[in-house]
Design a protein around this motif. Structure first.
Motif, PDB file in Angstrom:
ATOM      1  N   LEU A  47       0.044 -12.257  -5.642  1.00 47.00           N
ATOM      2  CA  LEU A  47      -0.403 -12.296  -4.249  1.00 47.00           C
ATOM      3  C   LEU A  47      -0.416 -10.907  -3.627  1.00 47.00           C
ATOM      4  O   LEU A  47      -0.530 -10.767  -2.408  1.00 47.00           O
ATOM      5  CB  LEU A  47       0.477 -13.259  -3.442  1.00 47.00           C
ATOM      6  CG  LEU A  47       0.288 -14.730  -3.846  1.00 47.00           C
ATOM      7  CD1 LEU A  47       1.354 -15.619  -3.222  1.00 47.00           C
ATOM      8  CD2 LEU A  47      -1.109 -15.216  -3.447  1.00 47.00           C
ATOM      9  N   MET A  48      -0.300  -9.901  -4.477  1.00 47.06           N
ATOM     10  CA  MET A  48      -0.360  -8.503  -4.034  1.00 47.06           C
ATOM     11  C   MET A  48       0.711  -8.217  -2.989  1.00 47.06           C
ATOM     12  O   MET A  48       0.489  -7.421  -2.085  1.00 47.06           O
ATOM     13  CB  MET A  48      -1.760  -8.178  -3.464  1.00 47.06           C
ATOM     14  CG  MET A  48      -2.893  -8.502  -4.412  1.00 47.06           C
ATOM     15  SD  MET A  48      -4.521  -7.997  -3.775  1.00 47.06           S
ATOM     16  CE  MET A  48      -4.810  -9.252  -2.547  1.00 47.06           C
ATOM     17  N   ARG A  49       1.836  -8.901  -3.120  1.00 46.45           N
ATOM     18  CA  ARG A  49       2.868  -8.711  -2.093  1.00 46.45           C
ATOM     19  C   ARG A  49       3.790  -7.556  -2.411  1.00 46.45           C
ATOM     20  O   ARG A  49       4.290  -6.882  -1.524  1.00 46.45           O
ATOM     21  CB  ARG A  49       3.652 -10.005  -1.913  1.00 46.45           C
ATOM     22  CG  ARG A  49       2.774 -11.021  -1.208  1.00 46.45           C
ATOM     23  CD  ARG A  49       3.460 -12.334  -1.023  1.00 46.45           C
ATOM     24  NE  ARG A  49       2.562 -13.234  -0.307  1.00 46.45           N
ATOM     25  CZ  ARG A  49       2.740 -14.540  -0.204  1.00 46.45           C
ATOM     26  NH1 ARG A  49       3.784 -15.097  -0.777  1.00 46.45           N
ATOM     27  NH2 ARG A  49       1.887 -15.266   0.466  1.00 46.45           N
ATOM     28  N   GLU A  50       4.043  -7.372  -3.702  1.00 47.55           N
ATOM     29  CA  GLU A  50       4.662  -6.105  -4.111  1.00 47.55           C
ATOM     30  C   GLU A  50       3.575  -5.045  -3.972  1.00 47.55           C
ATOM     31  O   GLU A  50       2.394  -5.361  -3.935  1.00 47.55           O
ATOM     32  CB  GLU A  50       5.103  -6.175  -5.583  1.00 47.55           C
ATOM     33  CG  GLU A  50       6.036  -7.308  -5.929  1.00 47.55           C
ATOM     34  CD  GLU A  50       7.355  -7.187  -5.208  1.00 47.55           C
ATOM     35  OE1 GLU A  50       7.942  -6.080  -5.248  1.00 47.55           O
ATOM     36  OE2 GLU A  50       7.766  -8.161  -4.566  1.00 47.55           O
ATOM     37  N   PRO A  51       3.975  -3.790  -3.943  1.00 48.67           N
ATOM     38  CA  PRO A  51       2.926  -2.758  -3.959  1.00 48.67           C
ATOM     39  C   PRO A  51       1.978  -3.034  -5.123  1.00 48.67           C
ATOM     40  O   PRO A  51       2.415  -3.231  -6.260  1.00 48.67           O
ATOM     41  CB  PRO A  51       3.716  -1.466  -4.165  1.00 48.67           C
ATOM     42  CG  PRO A  51       5.070  -1.754  -3.595  1.00 48.67           C
ATOM     43  CD  PRO A  51       5.324  -3.221  -3.854  1.00 48.67           C
ATOM     44  N   PHE A  52       0.700  -3.104  -4.805  1.00 49.72           N
ATOM     45  CA  PHE A  52      -0.307  -3.571  -5.762  1.00 49.72           C
ATOM     46  C   PHE A  52      -0.917  -2.359  -6.456  1.00 49.72           C
ATOM     47  O   PHE A  52      -1.487  -1.486  -5.792  1.00 49.72           O
ATOM     48  CB  PHE A  52      -1.363  -4.356  -4.981  1.00 49.72           C
ATOM     49  CG  PHE A  52      -2.377  -5.065  -5.847  1.00 49.72           C
ATOM     50  CD1 PHE A  52      -1.986  -5.908  -6.882  1.00 49.72           C
ATOM     51  CD2 PHE A  52      -3.742  -4.915  -5.597  1.00 49.72           C
ATOM     52  CE1 PHE A  52      -2.929  -6.570  -7.654  1.00 49.72           C
ATOM     53  CE2 PHE A  52      -4.687  -5.576  -6.368  1.00 49.72           C
ATOM     54  CZ  PHE A  52      -4.276  -6.402  -7.398  1.00 49.72           C
TER      55      PHE A  52
END
Lengths: 831, 831
Positions: A47-52
């Motif tokens: 979900l691109m919640r960590e640095p993507f």
């Protein structure tokens, strides 16, 4: 035994589609698109919640984006439709390489979590779901059997419509929207598939709604149907009996909600038409309606970046596979990917924990109405055993009365006609779950007894009872001159839980080699690793009008090679293949019963349709079939415990006939032999390759440790070589089979030019035993073969020594006369 | 090298068709019908001039009357048309089982007497002509290669249109009336065949005139197209880009001369249209015209008895085969036959001596314009050798510079791309007699260099240069997503004297298994017994996107079994089959050259399209190809004269790669081996079965008398077993091939799950040599296979030990380090 009715079929909505539902559809579409891209591109951080970063992108980017957003759009709308109507629905996703759309759909309808408890509805599960797609240890990239709701893998193109129509036969409550790619539409099998609407009845069958997914491009080219005029396109479909409705979207900046509203309205108006067709059919099932179909013209890769690297991508063939192939390798592509993913607003679609937001899926159907849960798409769940009549009632009983080998080419029984009586009564007992299919050959292959209890279903118009025999708008026999259609119909029918047999001329089974391959692969995958798919009825294929009786049609009709296709799919003890060579009518009955009771197999039954001897009683046939191979002690002349000079092995009806005719002579010449018949070809396969084959001990018991084995075989000899290369005594096998020698003359010339005739078999046996000792007889036989051909040339038919030959009579005569040892005398007898 | 112009093409008549011609056509029709019935029924007394009795009727009545009178009618009119216009014309007779019509036509145009001097134009010749039809020692019942004028046997239905269109590509003067049966029209391949008109250009190609022979019935059923409304029928064809003209006759008592007049007028008006299309195209070849086609609606069995045994016969399926089956057995049927024959008034058609009356045939074309004599229908007559560029110009020369095994999975050459440069230049040298065909896969299979010199021919409309790349209304590349179309086009193209290559994904060649069978049978018949048919160019099939690199597409794309189809057609030293497994780009070049020079073959070239090592120089490749198999001394480690511990045999590009990787390790372990590569699969076939195979002495020289042979094979192992079962040392062959194990993960998982990976091959070699001695290493290898799979799962791609492996480097390293014998150390090197 009717297919179950699920939901409340064929109800009109009688109200506008709600705005809430359409908002749900739009969220579904965005979610499914996001899930699709995630499957193709993302290794982790779903979900691109960590640095993507580029590290989150898979190393190998595989999959097909191009067709996927259109599929997601359509499936979203079909979900809305099912929920609003509670309509029993199975989808066919022709462009099966849009696999991410299929898995996304079952992720969203919840069935994926049920079959795969390791995939949880949270961020962790999502990561795994993304990662597994076409990934080591993961799942295929197509709408494969691994995906719930699928009955059509769509890897090899062409069969979307035959599968769809196969599913609706005798399934009057079933609705099948069948999405056809415009690439697939260029294939032959699909092109004739449209004509299936002449073979279904709206009263007794379900309804197929074809949806042409006209996104304009294949891998590297435009599609033909996308580049003809609108007028031609409409005429084309109307000319095939459809009322086409074209829907165009995605080529301008129309608001998505407006597009959804337009499509839902169109779908509802089409549905009203379908309900009218269904309602009308209850009182008038004779007039064939124009069935609606949809031309869904949208951009290929819809909603992906319009240009990539300066090249048009959305709306072009460049969107076919993975548009951003360097997303891991270059920051530029990665940033485009990121923007693309964000464009679907995942934050509106997934909860904090990564689970799907309720308002994305609240509009969807529940329970068995879910696309992934419809039992029609897991036919084994609803399959019931066929009710089979007592086999004894069909037995050819003359064997009991007159002895083995009763009858002959004249006066004998046509094996497949006897099978026809049996299948007729199976239809009686299972009037809406067993069908016979045939490419205009049901009568030719002698299954015509069915017409005593049913008709050929034909919805294409009638002329006069002077010519239209055994035809009706509904019935359990389906014919079209297309092996592709028959095979596809049967697949669709059995994959949805029913039973069938179809027949083909032997040579023309090759027309659907690739379909047999694909169905076998579906079964292989199923039996190996998909326990939730319950066993379906076997694909039963009666291979008749076989190569040995195609002299009148000539060389083009002489090819028994389908066995090779099936042998290649016989691997790893999957047991998805059965190959049977019944020697006569009673064995054919026994084999048919076994096949009808079996599941998850492709059974090829190679059987003659011409008058021929009956060798075995039904009890003997059943006993032999149990093992797959047996010594015929009544035909052997060695005593128990005695070693024969040679083993005469047979496989196939004509090989049996010719071998036994040779055996009579060999007996007269004092040769000690035993006769071994193979009915189940795989029973003799190397034991190490097949745990259902006979053991090496049994093999040696039958075929000896070191004696010559003259193996008379129906098809290409190399098949036997490839099966028994590690069996004891295999180097002593002398195999005679079909040798690619055509004949356009007489049945016995067919065997003669292929070295499978009684005289050559006799000569070959003598050569194997002692060529010198029997030199005179061998020379006589070689000459006699020429002479009998000359007889045929002179008389226009084979000599009576062939055509009038009857095992029992000759044996009785021989026994009465005592063993004749003088070659000349025997030869004289022979003429 | 353009196809020859015969006659004066595309001229309008500009006058009415003469009454004399039409009287000729009517006599032709009567004569051809009489000749057809005679062929089916009569054993002797062909003109009933002796007392005519049941004895004159054949014992076995075989053949197909139903379609024949319609064919005779059409062919009569086409003869009139050719003569009046002097138009270069080849016919396609889709209903090939109407064979009597084909032989009757060449009897009447005189070509039959030329190819068969034993058939004379008198009563004796006529008797022989009748008798031989589908008779012992005679001719086939179809429009087989034995009949002059035929390029389409028509035994297996579906290919009439693809053959017709294949014939007109680059053949701008050729006119092909293609008669399509309404049964055949139900098949898939034919159904998509109509769309071929989107792929031809009226300026640079010839014109096909489809004629739907709508006689209403198949063997046992009505046909779909005969039972839909006229409106639907017209829309159907118009929607496919044809202007349909329906002609109806034979359902009332209209005078035959009136029917002929009506048909000739229609044909002339259609011809005017065709001439206009041709003329317009000289200045505008962009706008696709609506091509005319004819719907020819006449009764099945037209002119036969209307009722037989009280059952409607003319105009029904009962006329399909032999309407009077008991003509020899019952006087009643015999009398009907007699009346039927007399109805054609043979006394008006034949002279006293039995020769054909001059006024029956005077209207017909002469010389090469005769249907039976047109050289386009005997393509070998006009075929010229391809101009081939010098192969050296395409050689991958790095091998010479850097040594064998230059490059690898990264940085190596894509073999088929190199072939693409070669085929590009073949197009340059042969701009109108060499084409590339592909089912949307020409670029995918790396033959795209062709677009530097030509375009994909596309006549279906254009959108924008943003998407329409390398397309033009005329060009030498043809693509449609239909293997049926490609195979059919190539057949039509080469049968008319030109050259081609087409490419397919390996698995989907099975789609056209049956077409390969049929073409092979055509070639077999030709090379065996039809000397007047001159050799045509081979069918060259590039089988790429092969099974070992289909991990991304999954199990449905993984099937190398087409080899079995071809092996079954490799018989009797006909040499109509070539099966090549080039190990690299240079070998692929050598193989391609050989195939392009060959004639009368089906050549399957199985080659990878991914970056891979190049093992051989072009010289080495050519030398190996000469024999078909060679030891690779540079890869072996036995000294001359020394016996190896094991032979490492390879066949296929991936088997070579994995075997050589294993060989490096075996070398390090002190195993003595030699490497033998097979490029021409048939070269190792049992010597007794193939006079072009290597001798048993050579076989032993290569594969030893008694050492284990580890054979790494591209396709199913059983194929090797079936080829070498009688070769010396065959029981010592351990064959590893494709095992029907799918993978959707990585290229190396494909080889791993199929036991064809370097570690399993190494382990298997060690097991074969001394399992006990190498137990530790074997155990390590077994574990390592699991570990490397885990690596792929963890990393999403294969380990560098696979992907970065390069033969030359590793060998250099090994040599530098000296032989490493300790297992642990080797294992360490390997990671």
């Amino acid at each position: 035994m009717t297919s179950p009715v699920i939901g409340t079929p064929w109800k009109k909505l009688n109200r506008a589609v709600s705005e809430e539902s359409l908002e749900g559809v739009d969220k579904y579409w965005r979610a499914a698109n996001y899930l699709s891209i995630g499957q193709i591109y993302l290794l982790k951080n779903p979900l691109m919640r960590e640095p993507f970063t580029r590290d989150d992108v898979k190393h190998r980017l595989v999959g097909h984006w191009g067709t996927t957003p259109g599929l997601n759009f359509l499936i979203g709308h079909i979900n809305r439709f099912i929920a609003d109507h509670q309509q029993n629905t199975v989808i066919i996703m022709g462009p099966g390489h849009g696999g991410p759309a299929g898995t996304a759909q079952s992720y969203l309808d919840g069935t994926y979590f049920e079959i795969r408890p390791d995939i949880t509805n949270d961020e962790k599960g999502l990561a795994k779901f993304f990662r597994q797609f076409s990934y080591p240890g993961g799942i295929p990239s197509h709408y494969a059997p691994e995906t719930p709701g699928s009955i059509h893998e769509g890897g090899e193109l062409g069969y979307a419509l035959s599968h769809a129509y196969g599913a609706v036969f005798n399934n009057p409550s079933l609705f099948v929207p069948a999405i056809v790619g415009d690439g697939e539409a260029e294939t032959g099998p699909l092109a004739t598939g449209w004509q299936s609407n002449k073979l279904v009845n709206p009263r007794t069958d379900g309804i197929v709604l074809p949806i042409l997914h006209l996104n304009g491009y294949k891998i590297a080219n435009p599609t033909i149907l996308s580049r003809i005029s609108d007028e031609e396109l409409h005429e084309f479909f109307h000319g095939m009996g459809y009322e086409p409705y074209e829907f165009v979207a995605g080529f301008d900046d129309e608001d998505h909600m407006s597009i959804h509203r337009r499509f839902a309205d169109l779908f509802e108006s089409i549905w009203d038409e379908i309900c009218d067709i269904k309602a009308t059919a209850q009182t008038n099932d004779v007039d064939r309606p124009f069935y609606p179909m949809i031309i869904f013209r949208t951009p290929k890769g819809w909603t992906c970046p319009k240009f990539i690297d300066g090249k048009k991508t959305e709306g072009s063939w460049r969107a076919h596979q993975v548009p951003l192939a360097s997303a891991r390798d270059t920051e530029e592509h990665f940033q485009v990917l990121k923007g693309w993913l964000e464009s679907y607003k995942p934050e509106e679609l997934f909860n904090e924990d990564g689970s799907i937001k309720e308002d994305v899926i609240s509009f969807m159907p529940k329970g068995e109405l879910r696309i992934g849960a419809n039992p029609n798409a897991n036919g084994g769940l609803i399959r019931q055993d066929l009710k089979l009549p007592k086999l004894e009632d069909y037995e050819v009983t003359e064997v009991k009365k007159y002895g083995h080998g009763w009858g002959g080419m004249k006066g004998g029984k046509e094996a497949t006609r006897v099978l026809g009586y049996y299948t007729r009564d199976i239809i009686k007992l299972n009037p809406d779950s067993f069908r016979i299919f045939g490419p205009d050959e049901t009568a030719s292959n002698r299954l015509g007894a069915a017409y005593e209890v049913t008709n050929k279903q034909w919805d294409a118009g009638y002329l006069s009872s002077l010519v239209d025999e055994h035809m009706a708008v509904t019935g359990q026999v389906t014919e079209q001159l297309s092996e592709h259609q028959m095979e596809g119909f049967v697949e669709g029918y059995i994959l949805t839980g029913r039973h069938a047999i179809w027949s083909s001329y032997e040579s023309f089974v090759h027309v659907i080699d690739s379909m047999l391959n694909q169905h076998a692969k579906w079964l292989e995958a199923t039996v190996r690793e998909i326990p939730w798919r319950k066993p379906i009825a076997s694909m039963n294929l009666l291979v008749s009008s076989h190569v040995w009786r195609q002299d009148h049609n000539g060389f083009s009709h002489q090819d028994p090679g389908v066995i090779d296709i099936l042998l290649n799919k016989n691997f790893n003890n999957d047991h998805v293949i059965g190959i049977y060579f019944p020697c006569d009518a009673n064995m054919l009955l026994a084999v048919a019963e076994k096949c009808f009771k079996s599941t998850n197999k492709i059974n090829a039954i190679i059987a003659g349709k011409q008058p021929a001897a009956t060798w075995l009683t039904l009890d003997e046939a059943r006993a032999e079939l149990e093992k797959g191979v047996a010594e015929w002690k009544w035909a052997s002349n060695v005593k128990d415990g005695e070693e024969p000079d040679i083993v005469l092995a047979t496989c196939g009806d004509i090989p049996v006939q010719e071998t036994l005719a040779a055996a009579e002579q060999l007996d007269a010449e004092g040769i000690k032999f035993k006769v071994v018949n193979v009915v189940d070809l795989l029973s003799i396969e190397n034991a190490q390759d097949n745990d259902e084959a006979i053991s090496d001990e049994e093999f040696t018991e039958l075929f000896t440790a070191d004696k010559p084995v003259l193996f008379a075989y129906h098809a290409y000899a190399r098949e036997i070589r490839s099966l028994i290369w590690n069996r004891p005594n295999h180097d002593n096998f002398i195999v005679h089979g079909y040798q690619e020698q055509g004949s356009t003359t007489t049945p016995y010339d067919m065997v003669r030019v292929n070295d499978l005739d009684r005289f050559e078999l006799e000569a070959e046996a003598l050569r194997a035993i002692d060529a010198d000792k029997f030199a005179d007889r061998i020379a006589y036989l070689e000459k006699h073969r020429v002479d009998t051909f000359q007889y045929a040339c002179d008389n226009g038919e084979d000599a009576p020594e062939y055509t009038d030959w009857v095992w029992h009579e000759a044996k009785a005569k021989t026994e009465a006369a005592g063993a004749v040892t003088a070659t000349a005398a025997t030869a004289g007898d022979n003429e």
